[in-house]
Scaffold this motif. Structure first.
Motif, PDB file in Angstrom:
ATOM      1  N   ARG B 766     -13.920  92.001  11.465  1.00 30.80           N
ATOM      2  CA  ARG B 766     -14.478  93.265  11.998  1.00 30.80           C
ATOM      3  C   ARG B 766     -13.354  94.294  11.994  1.00 30.80           C
ATOM      4  NH1 ARG B 766     -16.129  91.413  17.009  1.00 30.80           N
ATOM      5  NH2 ARG B 766     -18.002  90.703  15.963  1.00 30.80           N
ATOM      6  N   ARG B 767     -13.541  95.359  11.235  1.00 32.59           N
ATOM      7  CA  ARG B 767     -12.436  96.293  11.027  1.00 32.59           C
ATOM      8  C   ARG B 767     -12.319  97.333  12.141  1.00 32.59           C
ATOM      9  NH1 ARG B 767      -9.624  94.700   5.948  1.00 32.59           N
ATOM     10  NH2 ARG B 767     -10.667  92.697   5.776  1.00 32.59           N
ATOM     11  N   ILE B 768     -13.436  97.698  12.741  1.00 32.63           N
ATOM     12  CA  ILE B 768     -13.385  98.649  13.865  1.00 32.63           C
ATOM     13  C   ILE B 768     -14.046  97.967  15.053  1.00 32.63           C
ATOM     14  CG2 ILE B 768     -14.187 100.892  14.739  1.00 32.63           C
ATOM     15  CD1 ILE B 768     -13.936 101.979  11.906  1.00 32.63           C
ATOM     16  N   ILE B 769     -13.237  97.689  16.068  1.00 33.21           N
ATOM     17  CA  ILE B 769     -13.822  96.965  17.198  1.00 33.21           C
ATOM     18  C   ILE B 769     -14.572  97.932  18.115  1.00 33.21           C
ATOM     19  CG2 ILE B 769     -12.450  94.860  17.119  1.00 33.21           C
ATOM     20  CD1 ILE B 769     -10.409  96.037  18.900  1.00 33.21           C
ATOM     21  N   TYR B 770     -15.477  97.359  18.883  1.00 29.55           N
ATOM     22  CA  TYR B 770     -16.404  98.123  19.757  1.00 29.55           C
ATOM     23  C   TYR B 770     -17.362  98.980  18.922  1.00 29.55           C
ATOM     24  CZ  TYR B 770     -12.287  96.853  22.384  1.00 29.55           C
ATOM     25  OH  TYR B 770     -11.224  96.162  22.866  1.00 29.55           O
ATOM     26  N   ASN B 771     -17.594  98.567  17.669  1.00 31.45           N
ATOM     27  CA  ASN B 771     -18.415  99.425  16.807  1.00 31.45           C
ATOM     28  C   ASN B 771     -19.878  99.485  17.253  1.00 31.45           C
ATOM     29  OD1 ASN B 771     -19.445  96.968  15.834  1.00 31.45           O
ATOM     30  ND2 ASN B 771     -18.026  96.955  14.078  1.00 31.45           N
ATOM     31  N   ARG B 772     -20.271  98.611  18.189  1.00 29.71           N
ATOM     32  CA  ARG B 772     -21.644  98.732  18.718  1.00 29.71           C
ATOM     33  C   ARG B 772     -21.802 100.011  19.538  1.00 29.71           C
ATOM     34  NH1 ARG B 772     -24.846  94.448  19.891  1.00 29.71           N
ATOM     35  NH2 ARG B 772     -26.136  96.062  20.838  1.00 29.71           N
ATOM     36  N   ALA B 773     -20.669 100.594  19.938  1.00 27.86           N
ATOM     37  CA  ALA B 773     -20.756 101.868  20.664  1.00 27.86           C
ATOM     38  C   ALA B 773     -20.801 103.058  19.707  1.00 27.86           C
ATOM     39  CB  ALA B 773     -19.571 102.004  21.615  1.00 27.86           C
ATOM     40  N   SER B 774     -20.739 102.787  18.390  1.00 26.59           N
ATOM     41  CA  SER B 774     -20.807 103.903  17.434  1.00 26.59           C
ATOM     42  C   SER B 774     -22.245 104.272  17.106  1.00 26.59           C
ATOM     43  CB  SER B 774     -20.072 103.531  16.140  1.00 26.59           C
ATOM     44  OG  SER B 774     -20.814 102.581  15.400  1.00 26.59           O
ATOM     45  N   VAL B 775     -23.176 103.525  17.688  1.00 26.44           N
ATOM     46  CA  VAL B 775     -24.594 103.819  17.441  1.00 26.44           C
ATOM     47  C   VAL B 775     -25.293 104.171  18.755  1.00 26.44           C
ATOM     48  CG1 VAL B 775     -24.769 102.331  15.416  1.00 26.44           C
ATOM     49  CG2 VAL B 775     -25.218 101.363  17.672  1.00 26.44           C
ATOM     50  N   ASP B 776     -26.388 104.865  18.650  1.00 24.43           N
ATOM     51  CA  ASP B 776     -27.148 105.211  19.855  1.00 24.43           C
ATOM     52  C   ASP B 776     -27.932 103.990  20.345  1.00 24.43           C
ATOM     53  OD1 ASP B 776     -29.373 104.996  18.202  1.00 24.43           O
ATOM     54  OD2 ASP B 776     -29.624 107.164  17.976  1.00 24.43           O
ATOM     55  N   LEU B 777     -28.730 104.190  21.341  1.00 25.15           N
ATOM     56  CA  LEU B 777     -29.426 103.057  21.954  1.00 25.15           C
ATOM     57  C   LEU B 777     -30.382 102.371  20.972  1.00 25.15           C
ATOM     58  CD1 LEU B 777     -30.159 104.655  25.444  1.00 25.15           C
ATOM     59  CD2 LEU B 777     -28.366 103.038  24.868  1.00 25.15           C
ATOM     60  N   LYS B 778     -30.773 103.105  19.932  1.00 18.26           N
ATOM     61  CA  LYS B 778     -31.698 102.539  18.942  1.00 18.26           C
ATOM     62  C   LYS B 778     -30.968 101.962  17.741  1.00 18.26           C
ATOM     63  CE  LYS B 778     -35.150 105.732  20.551  1.00 18.26           C
ATOM     64  NZ  LYS B 778     -35.638 107.107  20.456  1.00 18.26           N
TER      65      LYS B 778
END
Lengths: 239, 1024
Positions: B766-778
């Motif tokens: 995984r190259r950018i960690i916390y990438n789940r925060a790069s998307v909105d709730l959907k």
């Protein structure tokens, strides 16, 4: 088509990778230096230093700048060193690249005259009178590589390629830089194969950034002699 | 006549050319211009990764195939996706590092009271070291501590090192040290980024640089504060430059105008040690002007969590302070929990005790006027910085931060970084391309050495070192496995027992069984509430509490704060083992300035290590990329790879323990089979780090055979059926091969420079960690152009019905929190999966010195009072009290603020650069940079030699009188500020006159990690 460097000083960070890469490739020894109250070192180009990154603190328009200028031979299109020498066994132009090359035979030249002839004050002599300076990494070029200083540059300050491409790149960058720095310019781009882009007046970067317009005392006779020497040299060899 | 040079070209050029071409009719070109042979034409070509900073640049090594088999050229690798052929001055000199007449090529021994080194054989040296290890260990071994708890450790030997060795070497080194029962195991990471790990882990869950070097190009605004990447991570500027040319703003905040500042759009100066004041002002600006990313803040951070009523802040102290012990009771800062044990949240952010409103209150004091008085930064500059950076709070905009020791090495080091972490959460900059916090690691493998935990408090993979109170494996796992009652929290650390048991299986192989708790008791335990970190280690050594000491690939005589104390401490040892490439100030401390060798008993074994291009193995760069290096030439002379030295030393120690001794079990049972054809085999260790199945196991319906490599950490088990020497690296060397050696040039579909097939990065590539925060709730990216991941599952009737993420490896592959129609999903997870509650922590109740950062002055400062509150210095910072620990604050004898830094041309203490003539040519001497104003005041001229002194020592320097330092206006008075590099030491250059700036710095530690405060202290400058 000759080759050219385009050196974009506006993005040079003075990491001096080029300065060391040059020594590394050419197996040049280090100089013994002292801290002179500046990061810039060695103090000058020499027979064993073909490249020095000049680092100058300048206040321009009330704002502090630290200007960096990787100084090296300009590989002039009409090279006074070559013409002054008039000795193709000592100084010649590589036709494919336009590189001005000093050979070991420079020992037989009048070194001071050659140095004097350079408008950028580049060539330096060894104790035995042999001259040296940047050779455009001709051995690398002939084998499909770019000069060591260009390859090692992180930011894209050092560029190398066909002359028209480099000039196009230089002019494009000049346009961009001018928006912020109206005094930005390309230095002597019509007469040299190493084209520098500077954001401010060239003399803020180092003494010989631009071909000097300062008078230097030579007599008409000397000037004439120099103009004619290529002919005499060649003639003497032919005879 | 007078001719100008310019005219002269015209005259000579035109006339001569005319004559040559047309006049004489023959060619003037040289007699011959044959194609020159390339010096590298017949050489062996291998790839390597630069051994200096942690950018991780690739280089090509050309080794002569004939004759001596030595290096003839090393240059940048054009196919390396990070540096694309570029190398800085240090990287360009690796050939001179390798082929260097100053290198150590034979083991050396210094007898007690001897004046000189003696050349010895490897066999003799290692046998003698093994004997001393055994003698010291047996005499000092403790089965139980004062409280009667089993600890099985030795306090008689300490170790430091090393971020300069490969991952595989780090792992076997820590295994050997821990099997001996050492608890004082430390290295460079304590001093460089220990505060980063503590701050980022508290804020986001993991302790590393969140994005990676190439990603910086995607940024819209780059704040460079606490770091100087143009000088210390030169190739990173490739991407800063690229971003800037694409329109990004670059801000440089530094006490001194640097090479980085020279390229910045905005430069502002700041007094060292006042960063929290400046950043606290930015938090206030963001909140006052409502510039935060509301949706992100409300859903992904703990801004809406309700803090318990016990939390208070008054006069610079948080509630729960115990002045006697300089400690807080952190229970006072707990969140309020609902009936199910989940933190109470108000996502509308209206509750007066929710984190966001407490934050507003806390930073309401940080107005620009007061901030300016403290920092010395003009108010106009503050506002320019705040406005420019806060603009990245807009959706689709990304701001990043690049910092290093300028933030970490302070008594408030952790809180400096926490402040920025909070800003990044407020602006929604975490997880996105061009965002994150880019903590710039300074040593080529300091990320790897940290991951393998050559640190007293953690075991490989950031597992905890067991405390004496963790009386069994079950108790240990229970204590350190967090529990969350929120079904939407992944709480990844719930897998802790799988990782700890797999690690024990790697330590002890088949000897680790369920019946013996997998060998848990064999490993040393530390006392609860006791510190064993770097400064404490040298404090204990200074007090004479160690007999033996390993300084492996480290030079503490120059690198540690308060070097005089460190150097004196080493004279109290019976024996020391120093492994290095060059003779150095540590191994030869007994020869150093102010040392009388005839009174120094310490025996020293100096073992010659080879350089990085002479061995094979992997290192991990700052962006968590694990990269494989190959061997070019063989080790020079009789030098050996660190791996070979460690393995041979381990063999010798195992041999002497065959005859018995204190608690031989861990030594005898340590798995130690990383040898092929009598040589250390890095592949065998790399595979062990990844982990093996220990028996045939069926997981998710698929059979995995015993002896095969585990595909990824999702497969690790807590029952002993898997081994993994570091769970974070599980997936790095699998049945598909050595992932770190990959050279794939293809970018990911989002085209943001992830290069997923080039090398390998933790976790699970995984190259950018916390990438789940790069998307909105959907699950759709905030930034539509430079997106990192996006949910591409199928939707039916407004609901997602299949799971699919594209782009980077997502930080957990669960469904998004909401369906396309806005309904909430129950099978989703919050994005910060490594945090117990799944949220980024604006409020950080886990740190020792408070849940919100607060401005405190450094231990030594130029003001009598802290203008922000009534506590002058961090109330929880640790002060050492030996006679070698004096300090002088607001003292007229030391009125000038001092700081230290690195240079492009030297690296760390300079030990791997000072012996190189090319680099000494560029930076030959120790210097101090002072302002023109201070120069005038003191009558000091440029280039003059001067003395810089603190209460602890003095250093001779060349004065660089420069416009790049300016006096500060602090609380109405003029305060001067100077700076020095810390890359010198008396051993090289051989003049012996150039010394380390760390002779001046204080040994005081940050409240959380005891990183020393070497970036802000008080000095005087005098004419020599």
């Amino acid at each position: 088509m000759s080759k050219s460097f385009f050196i974009d000083t506006t993005i040079c960070t003075a990491c001096r990778g080029c300065q060391v890469a040059c020594k590394q490739w050419h197996d040049l020894p280090a100089e013994k230096t002292k801290n002179r109250g500046t990061y810039e070192n060695p103090a000058d180009l020499s027979f064993i230093t073909y490249k020095v990154v000049r680092m100058r603190e300048q206040v321009i328009g009330g704002k502090l700048n630290w200007l960096f200028f990787p100084e090296q031979c300009r590989h002039c299109i009409e090279a006074p060193c070559l013409e002054t020498a008039g000795d193709p066994g000592a100084i010649y132009r590589d036709e494919k690249t336009g590189a001005i090359i000093f050979t070991a035979n420079t020992k037989r030249l009048n070194a001071d005259e050659i140095i004097e002839a350079c408008p950028y004050n580049i060539p330096r002599k060894a104790p035995d009178g042999t001259l040296a300076k940047c050779d455009m990494c001709l051995d690398r070029l002939e084998n499909g590589l770019v000069p060591a200083c260009v390859q090692t540059c992180p930011t894209g300050a050092m560029n190398f390629g066909d002359r028209d491409e480099m000039l196009a790149l230089a002019r494009k960058r000049l346009g961009e830089v001018k928006k912020k720095n109206p005094k930005a310019m390309l230095i002597d781009e019509d007469t040299v194969n190493v084209v520098y882009l500077v954001a401010y007046e060239p003399d803020l970067y180092c003494a010989n950034a631009m071909a000097s317009n300062i008078d230097f005392n030579i007599t008409r006779q000397v000037a004439l002699k120099r103009m004619l020497r290529p002919l005499t040299n060649i003639t003497s060899r032919l005879l | 006549m007078n001719v100008t040079r310019r005219k002269f070209i015209q005259i000579t050029g035109a006339s001569a050319a005319g004559l040559a071409v047309s006049g004489l009719g023959f060619d003037l070109t040289p007699i011959k211009s044959h194609a020159q042979m390339l010096k590298t034409k017949y050489a062996k070509e291998t790839t390597t990764i630069c051994c200096y900073c942690a950018v991780g640049c690739g280089a090509i090594v050309h080794t002569s195939k004939k004759g001596d088999g030595r290096v003839i050229n090393i240059e940048g690798d054009p196919d390396h996706v990070i540096n694309r052929g570029a190398l800085c001055s240090k990287g360009s000199s690796i050939s001179q590092l390798t082929e260097n007449e100053n290198r150590l090529v034979e083991p050396m021994y210094r007898a007690p009271y001897a004046k000189e080194w003696k050349k010895v054989s490897w066999d003799w040296a290692l046998s003698e070291i093994a004997k001393r290890v055994k003698k010291t260990r047996d005499a000092s071994f403790k089965h139980k501590n004062a409280r009667g708890q089993v600890v099985n450790r030795t306090n008689g030997i300490a170790s430091v090192g090393s971020a300069a060795i490969d991952n595989e070497e780090c792992w076997i080194y820590q295994a050997l040290m821990r099997s001996l029962g050492l608890v004082y195991v430390e290295h460079q990471a304590r001093q460089c980024h220990s505060s980063t790990v503590a701050a980022l882990a508290e804020s986001f869950g993991r302790g590393a640089m969140t994005n990676h070097w190439i990603d910086i190009k995607n940024s819209d605004c780059i704040l460079i504060m606490g770091g100087n990447p143009a000088e210390n991570h030169p190739i990173s500027f490739k991407y800063v430059t690229e971003a800037q040319r694409n329109g990004a703003k670059v801000i440089s905040v530094d006490p001194r105008f640097t090479r980085t500042s020279s390229k910045a759009d905005i430069y502002a100066h700041i007094r060292s040690g006042t960063d929290i004041a400046l950043l606290g002002g930015m938090i206030k600006y963001i909140l006052d002007n409502r510039l935060y990313h509301k949706e992100y803040v409300a859903n992904y951070t703990n801004a809406g969590f309700i803090v318990g009523k016990d939390f208070k802040f008054k006069d610079g102290l948080f509630s729960g302070y115990d002045a006697k012990n300089r400690k807080y009771n952190k229970k006072k800062w707990a969140f309020e929990m609902d009936s199910k044990g989940v933190p109470k949240m108000d996502r509308s952010l209206k509750n007066s005790r929710c984190v966001l409103n407490l934050l507003k209150k806390h930073y309401s004091r940080y107005n620009t006027k007061l901030v300016s008085k403290i920092t010395g930064t003009p108010e106009a500059d503050l506002l320019k910085i705040y406005k420019t950076y806060a603009a990245t709070g807009g959706s689709g905009k990304a701001g990043t931060e690049m910092y290093a020791m300028g933030w970490t090495q302070h008594t408030v080091g952790v809180q400096n970084i926490r402040t920025m972490a909070m800003i990044q959460l407020l602006l929604g900059n975490m997880g996105v391309a061009g965002g994150g916090i880019n903590a710039m690691r300074g040593e080529s493998n300091v990320q790897g050495s940290t991951d393998h935990c050559l640190l007293w408090h953690i075991w490989p993979g950031y597992l905890k070192t067991p405390r004496a109170s963790n009386v069994s494996l079950a108790a240990y796992n229970k204590k350190w496995t967090p529990k969350s009652n929120d079904p939407l929290s992944a709480n990844w650390w719930q897998n802790y027992p799988k990782y700890s048991v797999s690690l024990l299986k790697s330590f002890f192989g088949e000897k680790a069984t369920k019946a013996n708790d997998f060998g848990y008791d064999w490993l040393p335990k530390v006392d609860d509430g006791t510190d064993y970190s770097w400064l404490t280690l040298f404090d204990e050594m200074y007090k004479g509490n160690f007999k033996g000491f390993f300084a492996w690939g480290q030079n503490p005589a120059c690198s540690g704060a308060n070097s005089n104390k460190t150097r004196k401490a080493m004279a109290n040892l019976d024996w020391m083992v120093n492994v290095n490439i060059f003779d150095n100030e540590t191994g030869s401390f007994w020869k150093g300035p102010e040392m009388n060798s005839s009174t120094i008993k310490t025996e020293v074994f100096m073992l010659p290590a080879c350089v990085s291009v002479e061995k094979e193995g992997s290192i991990t760069n700052s962006g968590r990329w694990m990269q494989w290096r190959y061997q070019g030439p063989k080790p020079l002379g009789n030098s050996l790879s660190d791996g070979d030295i460690i393995m041979r030393l381990g063999d010798k120690i195992k041999e002497v323990y065959k005859e018995g001794g204190a608690f031989p079990e861990p030594i005898v049972n340590l798995k130690w089979d990383y040898i092929t054809n009598d040589e250390y085999d890095p592949h065998k260790v790399a595979k062990e780090i990844n982990g093996y199945f220990q028996k045939d196991v069926t997981i998710k319906g698929k059979l995995y055979k015993k002896g095969t490599l585990v595909p990824s950490f999702g497969y690790l088990q807590a029952d002993g059926s898997t081994s993994s020497a570091n769970w974070l690296y599980c997936n790095s060397y699998t049945e598909k091969g050595n992932m770190a050696a990959r050279r794939g040039q293809k970018d990911a579909p989002n085209k943001i420079g992830l290069y997923p097939e080039f090398s390998w990065c933790w976790p699970v590539n995984r190259r950018i960690i916390y990438n789940r925060a790069s998307v909105d709730l959907k699950g759709q990216p905030w930034d539509k152009k430079d997106w990192v991941i996006r949910f591409a599952g199928e939707a039916r009737n407004g609901k997602y019905v299949s799971k699919k993420w594209i782009g980077d490896v997502p930080d957990g592959g669960w469904y998004p929190l909401q369906n396309p129609d806005g309904t909430k999903r129950k099978d989703a997870k919050h994005p910060f999966i490594m945090r117990k509650h799944g949220h980024g922590q604006i409020f950080g109740p886990g740190r020792a010195d408070g849940p919100f950062p607060e401005h405190y002055e450094p231990l030594e400062c130029p003001v009598e009072n802290n203008l922000m509150n009534k506590q002058r210095m961090n109330p929880a910072a640790h002060v050492y009290t030996t006679d070698a620990d004096p300090y002088a604050t607001n003292d007229p004898k030391f009125p000038i603020v001092g700081t230290t830094y690195r240079l492009t041309e030297h690296w760390q203490t300079g030990l791997m650069t000072r012996p190189q003539p090319w680099l000494l040519e560029l930076q030959p001497q120790m210097f101090v940079e002072i302002s023109e104003e201070l120069g005038r005041e003191k009558g000091i001229k440029n280039a003059e030699r001067v003395m810089v002194s603190s209460i602890r020592g003095s250093v001779e320097c060349t004065a660089i009188v420069t416009k790049r330092f300016k006096p500060f206006k602090i609380a109405g008075k003029t305060v001067h500020h100077v700076g020095m590099p810390w890359c010198f030491g008396w051993r090289w250059p051989v003049s012996g006159t150039e010394e380390s700036a760390n002779l001046l710095t204080p040994s005081i530690g940050d409240a959380n990690t005891r990183i020393p405060e070497t970036k802000a202290f008080m000095v005087n400058v005098t004419k020599k």
